[in-house]
Design a protein around this motif. Structure first.
Motif, mmCIF file in Angstrom:
data_model
loop_
_atom_site.group_PDB
_atom_site.id
_atom_site.type_symbol
_atom_site.label_atom_id
_atom_site.label_comp_id
_atom_site.label_asym_id
_atom_site.label_seq_id
_atom_site.Cartn_x
_atom_site.Cartn_y
_atom_site.Cartn_z
ATOM 1 N N ILE A 211 0.834 -1.203 0.000
ATOM 2 C CA ILE A 211 0.000 0.000 0.000
ATOM 3 C C ILE A 211 0.869 1.253 0.000
ATOM 4 O O ILE A 211 0.573 2.242 -0.694
ATOM 5 C CB ILE A 211 -0.948 -0.017 1.211
ATOM 6 N N SER A 212 1.957 1.233 0.772
ATOM 7 C CA SER A 212 2.874 2.380 0.810
ATOM 8 C C SER A 212 3.490 2.631 -0.558
ATOM 9 O O SER A 212 3.655 3.785 -0.975
ATOM 10 C CB SER A 212 3.978 2.140 1.852
ATOM 11 N N LEU A 213 3.816 1.547 -1.262
ATOM 12 C CA LEU A 213 4.404 1.704 -2.596
ATOM 13 C C LEU A 213 3.400 2.324 -3.565
ATOM 14 O O LEU A 213 3.763 3.158 -4.407
ATOM 15 C CB LEU A 213 4.872 0.348 -3.115
ATOM 16 N N VAL A 214 2.128 1.943 -3.461
ATOM 17 C CA VAL A 214 1.101 2.510 -4.333
ATOM 18 C C VAL A 214 0.876 3.988 -4.024
ATOM 19 O O VAL A 214 0.645 4.803 -4.930
ATOM 20 C CB VAL A 214 -0.211 1.710 -4.190
ATOM 21 N N LEU A 215 0.938 4.362 -2.748
ATOM 22 C CA LEU A 215 0.702 5.746 -2.351
ATOM 23 C C LEU A 215 1.911 6.645 -2.578
ATOM 24 O O LEU A 215 1.773 7.875 -2.589
ATOM 25 C CB LEU A 215 0.297 5.808 -0.870
ATOM 26 N N GLU A 216 3.085 6.063 -2.759
ATOM 27 C CA GLU A 216 4.316 6.867 -2.879
ATOM 28 C C GLU A 216 4.261 7.887 -4.006
ATOM 29 O O GLU A 216 4.624 9.062 -3.805
ATOM 30 C CB GLU A 216 5.518 5.931 -3.048
ATOM 31 N N PRO A 217 3.792 7.548 -5.226
ATOM 32 C CA PRO A 217 3.715 8.574 -6.278
ATOM 33 C C PRO A 217 2.765 9.719 -5.925
ATOM 34 O O PRO A 217 2.974 10.853 -6.357
ATOM 35 C CB PRO A 217 3.211 7.788 -7.495
ATOM 36 N N VAL A 218 1.708 9.428 -5.156
ATOM 37 C CA VAL A 218 0.777 10.483 -4.756
ATOM 38 C C VAL A 218 1.457 11.447 -3.796
ATOM 39 O O VAL A 218 1.297 12.677 -3.892
ATOM 40 C CB VAL A 218 -0.477 9.875 -4.105
ATOM 41 N N LEU A 219 2.247 10.911 -2.874
ATOM 42 C CA LEU A 219 2.917 11.748 -1.886
ATOM 43 C C LEU A 219 4.081 12.520 -2.488
ATOM 44 O O LEU A 219 4.290 13.695 -2.178
ATOM 45 C CB LEU A 219 3.406 10.885 -0.714
ATOM 46 N N SER A 220 4.834 11.863 -3.365
ATOM 47 C CA SER A 220 6.008 12.508 -3.960
ATOM 48 C C SER A 220 5.673 13.351 -5.183
ATOM 49 O O SER A 220 6.460 14.218 -5.584
ATOM 50 C CB SER A 220 7.040 11.450 -4.349
ATOM 51 N N LYS A 221 4.529 13.099 -5.816
ATOM 52 C CA LYS A 221 4.070 13.822 -7.011
ATOM 53 C C LYS A 221 5.040 13.673 -8.187
ATOM 54 O O LYS A 221 5.044 14.496 -9.103
ATOM 55 C CB LYS A 221 3.888 15.311 -6.706
ATOM 56 N N ARG A 222 5.845 12.630 -8.179
ATOM 57 C CA ARG A 222 6.868 12.494 -9.219
ATOM 58 C C ARG A 222 6.282 12.072 -10.568
ATOM 59 O O ARG A 222 6.949 12.218 -11.595
ATOM 60 C CB ARG A 222 7.930 11.487 -8.774
ATOM 61 N N LEU A 223 5.074 11.556 -10.591
ATOM 62 C CA LEU A 223 4.462 11.138 -11.848
ATOM 63 C C LEU A 223 3.515 12.198 -12.413
ATOM 64 O O LEU A 223 2.929 11.996 -13.476
ATOM 65 C CB LEU A 223 3.702 9.823 -11.656
ATOM 66 N N GLU A 224 3.349 13.293 -11.696
ATOM 67 C CA GLU A 224 2.447 14.337 -12.151
ATOM 68 C C GLU A 224 3.126 15.228 -13.184
ATOM 69 O O GLU A 224 4.340 15.423 -13.156
ATOM 70 C CB GLU A 224 1.977 15.183 -10.959
ATOM 71 N N PRO A 225 2.372 15.817 -14.127
ATOM 72 C CA PRO A 225 2.964 16.744 -15.104
ATOM 73 C C PRO A 225 3.416 18.029 -14.426
ATOM 74 O O PRO A 225 2.918 18.405 -13.360
ATOM 75 C CB PRO A 225 1.805 16.998 -16.083
ATOM 76 N N ASP A 226 4.351 18.710 -15.062
ATOM 77 C CA ASP A 226 4.877 19.948 -14.499
ATOM 78 C C ASP A 226 3.912 21.112 -14.665
ATOM 79 O O ASP A 226 3.906 22.042 -13.854
ATOM 80 C CB ASP A 226 6.216 20.300 -15.161
ATOM 81 N N GLN A 227 3.109 21.097 -15.721
ATOM 82 C CA GLN A 227 2.159 22.171 -15.970
ATOM 83 C C GLN A 227 0.808 21.579 -16.361
ATOM 84 O O GLN A 227 0.740 20.493 -16.951
ATOM 85 C CB GLN A 227 2.671 23.096 -17.079
ATOM 86 N N VAL A 228 -0.245 22.305 -16.040
ATOM 87 C CA VAL A 228 -1.604 21.850 -16.326
ATOM 88 C C VAL A 228 -2.420 23.019 -16.846
ATOM 89 O O VAL A 228 -2.030 24.181 -16.749
ATOM 90 C CB VAL A 228 -2.288 21.264 -15.071
ATOM 91 N N CYS A 229 -3.582 22.688 -17.385
ATOM 92 C CA CYS A 229 -4.504 23.690 -17.924
ATOM 93 C C CYS A 229 -5.603 23.956 -16.902
ATOM 94 O O CYS A 229 -6.299 23.022 -16.465
ATOM 95 C CB CYS A 229 -5.101 23.196 -19.239
ATOM 96 N N THR A 230 -5.742 25.204 -16.522
ATOM 97 C CA THR A 230 -6.789 25.587 -15.577
ATOM 98 C C THR A 230 -7.598 26.738 -16.155
ATOM 99 O O THR A 230 -7.177 27.416 -17.097
ATOM 100 C CB THR A 230 -6.195 26.014 -14.218
ATOM 101 N N ALA A 231 -8.767 26.973 -15.576
ATOM 102 C CA ALA A 231 -9.670 28.019 -16.071
ATOM 103 C C ALA A 231 -9.459 29.311 -15.296
ATOM 104 O O ALA A 231 -9.209 29.300 -14.091
ATOM 105 C CB ALA A 231 -11.114 27.555 -15.952
ATOM 106 N N TRP A 232 -9.585 30.429 -16.005
ATOM 107 C CA TRP A 232 -9.584 31.718 -15.333
ATOM 108 C C TRP A 232 -10.817 31.851 -14.453
ATOM 109 O O TRP A 232 -10.754 32.371 -13.351
ATOM 110 C CB TRP A 232 -9.555 32.847 -16.369
ATOM 111 N N ASN A 233 -11.925 31.372 -14.946
ATOM 112 C CA ASN A 233 -13.176 31.403 -14.202
ATOM 113 C C ASN A 233 -13.653 29.965 -14.031
ATOM 114 O O ASN A 233 -14.276 29.389 -14.925
ATOM 115 C CB ASN A 233 -14.226 32.227 -14.948
ATOM 116 N N GLU A 234 -13.361 29.364 -12.892
ATOM 117 C CA GLU A 234 -13.650 27.939 -12.684
ATOM 118 C C GLU A 234 -15.138 27.638 -12.661
ATOM 119 O O GLU A 234 -15.555 26.531 -12.997
ATOM 120 C CB GLU A 234 -12.990 27.450 -11.396
#
Length: 505
Positions: A211-234
């Motif tokens: 379980i710790s191994l599965v949660l590790e990418p969530v905690l470290s954020k190492r698999l997340e993209p560096d930039q994302v698309c967000t809305a000016w008016n959510e």
């Protein structure tokens, strides 16, 4: 899998019914000795006799067609348990996809449905003495405060799990409940004085490592993209922008209001509608919010196993009380009656933790909107999670699979063997993860390398725990201060069977 289990179970069952002091070769020899001698037997007769002797040696002399039918039913139970258990996990998550904005409605509606189902059994059985008076006067005299106490524990555990399932990714909905094993072991040891084999302790630690191994990418954020698309008016454009994964696609929505029509309208400071809609930004802040939500609800899911385990231990104590033979449905019917009341109470403060939050003064209106969404009518059409998938299908399928899973488990506990029961429960974990990796499943998630390795580790730990010398010792203290140990008969039951069905049925 079903074919292999059926064959192994058939051989094991038949050998237990024969005299095991004789090996198959001895059985064949003895049968050959007792066979009537024929003069001048044909080759075909010899072949038939040899085949018959071999079958008797493998299956036993008491082999009957009825035994094949019984083992065929066991194989069907095994298959039904795997299918219903997998469906139970999958639709527990998918009901949160269609009813994302209404966790309180899911919790209260589920209690109401199970209340109707249980009392549809309790009332006629208690009134007319059905099923050999399954519900007796002694049972009905048991103080209801015991059921109310168990309802408090079940309300906490069930509410926390339903809320967490709405916001957690599908694979975590399957994997995190396995953390109940070390929690139940610790509480059973403290409350009941139970001891486990070293291989079971090791298996529990392996599960936690997976379980710790599965949660590790969530905690470290190492698999997340560096930039994302967000809305000016959510409120207006969140759903448009969050679907884009490249900078060009993200910025293509800007200065193109005419193409967007009524989906978006951005008015700049000079009154010009040709303003930006989406922005390509650094993902650090966005990830902090999303990752923090996953971590928070993962903790909520894990903590929910504490009251669930305590409730399971007390239920086992009530069911094993020799003075009053308690009917399980009668007990859980009264528990879910109190649970419905407590679920309404806990729903008011719980609303502030939802996304979007529900203020106490909006509680009744929120429940009404949830009922409308269940009937297929959307109430929220703005923000990042509009009611664009409302409907009752996933909710009803979860209730169906949940009920079927409970019934099948009860029959498997009564008629099956421990190995087949635990094999089915173990297979549900990888199958549930496989379903959430399918591209046509709502909210699917492509598994990463750590997800696969973590899953393999968790299944290995489950195998070590469930098949590792399952009989346990209960420790008691004598009057002179010495401890004695008792080894009960092996049981199919674990401290916990499932996170939702045992608490309600």
């Amino acid at each position: 899998w079903t074919s292999a289990v059926w064959q192994q179970t058939t051989v094991n069952t038949f050998y237990r019914e024969t005299d095991m002091s004789e090996t198959p070769s001895q059985l064949q020899t003895n049968e050959t000795k007792t066979s009537p001698q024929e003069t001048g037997p044909t080759q075909e007769g010899n072949d038939q006799q040899q085949v018959s002797s071999s079958l008797d040696a493998i299956l036993g002399e008491n082999f009957t067609i009825d035994q094949v039918k019984d083992d065929g039913k066991l194989a069907i139970l095994f298959l039904l348990m795997v299918i219903s258990g997998t469906g139970n996990y999958v639709f527990q998550k998918l009901q949160g996809v269609s009813m994302y904005n209404y966790p309180n409605f899911l919790n209260i509606y589920g209690c109401l449905v199970f209340l109707i189902l249980t009392f549809a059994y309790i009332i006629p059985v208690a009134r007319y003495g059905l099923f050999n008076k399954a519900i007796t006067e002694e049972q009905m005299k048991v103080p209801k405060r015991k059921f109310a106490f168990l309802a408090i524990l079940d309300t906490l555990s069930t509410s926390m799990q339903i809320f967490a399932c709405v916001y957690l990714p599908g694979p975590l909905v399957v994997l995190l409940p396995q953390a109940a094993i070390p929690i139940s072991m610790a509480l059973s040891k403290q409350i009941l004085g139970e001891r486990y084999r070293w291989v079971q302790y090791f298996g529990a630690m392996v599960v936690l490592a997976g379980i710790s191994l599965v949660l590790e990418p969530v905690l470290s954020k190492r698999l997340e993209p560096d930039q994302v698309c967000t809305a000016w008016n959510e409120e207006l454009d969140c759903t448009i922008c969050q679907e884009e994964t490249t900078e060009d696609d993200c910025l293509s929505h800007n200065h193109s209001i005419g193409l967007l029509g009524s989906l978006s309208e951005f008015v700049t400071s000079d009154g010009n509608n040709d303003g930006p809609v989406c922005q390509w930004v650094d993902a650090t802040d966005v990830h902090d919010v999303s990752s923090g939500s996953v971590v928070f609800w993962s903790i909520v899911m894990t903590l929910s196993f504490v009251p669930m385990t305590i409730s399971s231990i007390f239920k086992e104590s009530i069911m094993s009380d020799t003075s009053v033979e308690m009917d399980g449905i009668y007990m859980n019917g009264w528990i879910v009656l109190f649970q419905l009341f407590f679920s309404i109470i806990i729903a008011v403060p719980a609303g502030v933790m939802f996304s979007p939050p529900v203020q106490p003064q909006d509680f009744l209106h929120h429940l009404y909107d949830g009922m409308k969404c269940y009937m297929g009518t959307a109430s929220i059409d703005t923000g990042c999670h509009p009611d664009d998938q409302c409907g009752s299908l996933f909710v009803n399928l979860f209730l169906l699979f949940n009920t079927l899973y409970t019934i099948v488990m009860a029959y498997m506990l009564k008629y099956g063997s421990a190995n087949i029961f635990y094999l089915a429960m173990t297979l549900i974990v990888p199958l549930g993860n496989l379903v959430f990796a399918l591209p046509f499943v709502p909210g699917h998630k492509v598994p990463h390398f750590t997800d696969v390795i973590g899953l393999v580790i968790i299944v290995t730990g489950l195998g070590l725990y469930r098949f590792g010398d399952s009989p346990k010792e209960k420790v008691s203290e004598t009057s002179d201060g010495e401890t004695t140990s008792q080894s009960p008969e092996p049981s199919l039951e674990e401290p916990l069977l499932d996170e939702t069905e045992e608490s309600r049925l």
